[in-house]
Structure formats: structure tokens, C-alpha cells
Write an enzyme that holds these catalytic residues in place. Structure first.
Site, PDB file in Angstrom:
ATOM      1  N   GLY A 167       0.773  -1.235   0.000  1.00 51.08           N
ATOM      2  CA  GLY A 167       0.000   0.000   0.000  1.00 51.08           C
ATOM      3  C   GLY A 167       0.802   1.280   0.000  1.00 51.08           C
ATOM      4  N   SER A 168       2.001   1.276  -0.566  1.00 47.30           N
ATOM      5  CA  SER A 168       2.765   2.530  -0.574  1.00 47.30           C
ATOM      6  C   SER A 168       2.071   3.598  -1.413  1.00 47.30           C
ATOM      7  CB  SER A 168       4.200   2.308  -1.055  1.00 47.30           C
ATOM      8  OG  SER A 168       4.237   1.947  -2.413  1.00 47.30           O
ATOM      9  N   ASN A 169       1.469   3.201  -2.542  1.00 49.31           N
ATOM     10  CA  ASN A 169       0.730   4.179  -3.346  1.00 49.31           C
ATOM     11  C   ASN A 169      -0.535   4.635  -2.629  1.00 49.31           C
ATOM     12  OD1 ASN A 169       2.071   4.885  -5.831  1.00 49.31           O
ATOM     13  ND2 ASN A 169       1.821   2.755  -6.453  1.00 49.31           N
ATOM     14  N   LEU A 207      -4.502  -6.364  -7.547  1.00 45.06           N
ATOM     15  CA  LEU A 207      -4.016  -7.389  -8.451  1.00 45.06           C
ATOM     16  C   LEU A 207      -5.087  -8.199  -9.175  1.00 45.06           C
ATOM     17  CD1 LEU A 207      -0.965  -8.721  -6.414  1.00 45.06           C
ATOM     18  CD2 LEU A 207      -1.055  -6.903  -8.130  1.00 45.06           C
ATOM     19  N   ASN A 219      -6.252   2.955 -13.077  1.00 41.66           N
ATOM     20  CA  ASN A 219      -5.227   2.040 -12.596  1.00 41.66           C
ATOM     21  C   ASN A 219      -3.859   2.639 -12.906  1.00 41.66           C
ATOM     22  OD1 ASN A 219      -4.138  -0.502 -11.634  1.00 41.66           O
ATOM     23  ND2 ASN A 219      -3.742  -1.030 -13.759  1.00 41.66           N
ATOM     24  N   HIS A 267       0.022   1.375 -13.822  1.00 44.81           N
ATOM     25  CA  HIS A 267       0.789   0.205 -14.250  1.00 44.81           C
ATOM     26  C   HIS A 267       2.265   0.568 -14.230  1.00 44.81           C
ATOM     27  CE1 HIS A 267       1.325  -3.681 -16.127  1.00 44.81           C
ATOM     28  NE2 HIS A 267       2.227  -3.124 -16.916  1.00 44.81           N
ATOM     29  N   ASP A 303      -5.012  -3.844 -18.577  1.00 37.61           N
ATOM     30  CA  ASP A 303      -4.067  -2.822 -19.041  1.00 37.61           C
ATOM     31  C   ASP A 303      -4.333  -2.305 -20.454  1.00 37.61           C
ATOM     32  OD1 ASP A 303      -2.707  -3.130 -16.590  1.00 37.61           O
ATOM     33  OD2 ASP A 303      -1.545  -4.793 -17.411  1.00 37.61           O
ATOM     34  N   GLU A 331       5.723   6.806  -9.432  1.00 38.36           N
ATOM     35  CA  GLU A 331       4.360   6.573  -8.944  1.00 38.36           C
ATOM     36  C   GLU A 331       4.011   7.556  -7.840  1.00 38.36           C
ATOM     37  OE1 GLU A 331       4.038   1.750  -9.721  1.00 38.36           O
ATOM     38  OE2 GLU A 331       4.563   2.463  -7.717  1.00 38.36           O
TER      39      GLU A 331
END
Length: 187
Positions: A12-14, A84, A101, A103, A144, A173
Site C-alpha cells: 500500500g505505498s501508493n 491485483l 489504474n 501500471h 491494461d 508513482e
């Protein structure tokens, strides 16, 4: 105030970065974090920011429980931040151009089923790419393949390991994902 719903599966860093970015803003806020992984570290990070969390399984995702919960919350934007699983068509159709999303590569390269995280970075390294980056895109029925919103690249000629590539991608990111979300939510 615009409402952001995050989906995440891992550390969960983003998600943490997005929550912090919008924490003291008047334009938008993160209303919840949904995860398919009860062990995901993102849950503790969200709870530390007093952001509600909800864990679901594949059956709940595919049979409509998750869709019903999303409808209850009425988010302005659904953000997949390291989520995911493939988003079911029913959710994609219910929220057209409201699911995005990120990527960890320059799509259309290194996208599709199974191409996430270190799998992407290993492939980039094996193919001796000179640059990689991030792609932020709308989610459609295919992995994607949704319309691109934003791409940026980093030079990786000096990277010797997938972990070094991952570090460069994470920097991109963390710098750009919250800013792009804010831009999408502007009236």
C-alpha cells in the site's frame, strides 16, 4: 468534496501516499480502502489515517457484493493502487471512466495478465530496456488496455536488478499518481 475509493492488494505505498496527499485538501478525500487480501499491509496504513477498510473475497467481487458496497459509497473516482485482481465487467460498466489504474511500465509494453510488480521489472531488465516508467489509464474489461491518461519515463540504463528498476518506478508513482488523480477530479 469529491470522494476517492482505493483498491489495493499489498503493502500500500501508493495508497498511503494518495491518502496523505488528499488528507488536508478541501477538493477531495479518500473515503475507504478495499482489499482482497486480509493480510495486506495497506489495511493498517489506511486505519492509521482513520480511513475505513473493507476486505472481500473473489466470490463477493464477482457476485455483486463489492458493486453494491461501491454504490452505497458513491465515489467520484475508483483508484486501483496495486490491486491485483481484474475488475469485473459489471463494476466497469456501472462506473464508466471512473476507474483508473497505475501500471509499472510504459504500456502497451509489459501489460496484460500476470504482468504486475516484480514480474514487470524482471521482464524490462531481461529485455535490456533503456527506459521504463508508469502508465495511468482508465480501466476497461481487459487487463491494461484502457485509455491512457498519463505516462512518464525514467532512464534505467544503470539499473542492474529488478529492485533498482522498481525503486525508480516507485519514485515516479509517488510523485505523479496523486497529482493525476487531483487533475482528473477537477471540475
Amino acid at each position: 468534496m469529491k470522494k476517492i475509493l482505493l483498491f489495493a492488494s499489498g503493502t500500500g505505498s501508493n495508497a498511503d501516499n494518495i491518502i496523505q496527499f488528499f488528507k488536508n485538501q478541501k477538493e477531495a478525500t479518500v473515503i475507504a480502502v478495499f482489499s482482497n487480501n486480509p493480510e495486506a499491509k495497506v489495511l493498517a496504513k489506511a486505519q492509521a489515517h482513520q480511513v475505513p477498510t473493507w476486505v472481500f473475497n473473489r466470490v463477493e467481487l464477482n457476485e455483486g457484493s463489492v458493486l453494491n458496497k461501491i454504490k452505497e459509497l458513491q465515489p467520484d473516482l475508483i483508484v486501483l493502487a496495486g490491486f491485483l485482481w481484474k475488475m469485473p465487467e459489471a463494476i466497469v460498466h456501472e462506473f464508466p471512466n471512473k476507474i483508473i489504474n497505475i501500471h509499472p511500465a510504459l504500456l502497451p509494453k509489459y501489460g496484460g495478465k500476470g504482468m504486475y510488480g516484480m514480474n514487470v521489472h524482471k521482464s524490462v531488465l531481461e529485455n535490456k530496456e533503456h527506459e521504463t516508467g508508469i502508465t495511468i489509464h482508465y480501466v476497461n474489461e481487459h487487463y491494461d488496455e484502457g485509455e491512457f491518461i498519463f505516462q512518464t519515463a525514467a532512464n534505467i540504463e544503470n539499473c542492474k536488478t529488478p529492485e533498482e528498476i522498481a525503486a525508480k518506478v516507485h519514485e515516479l508513482e509517488h510523485e505523479y499518481f496523486p497529482k493525476v488523480i487531483a487533475q482528473i477530479l477537477k471540475p
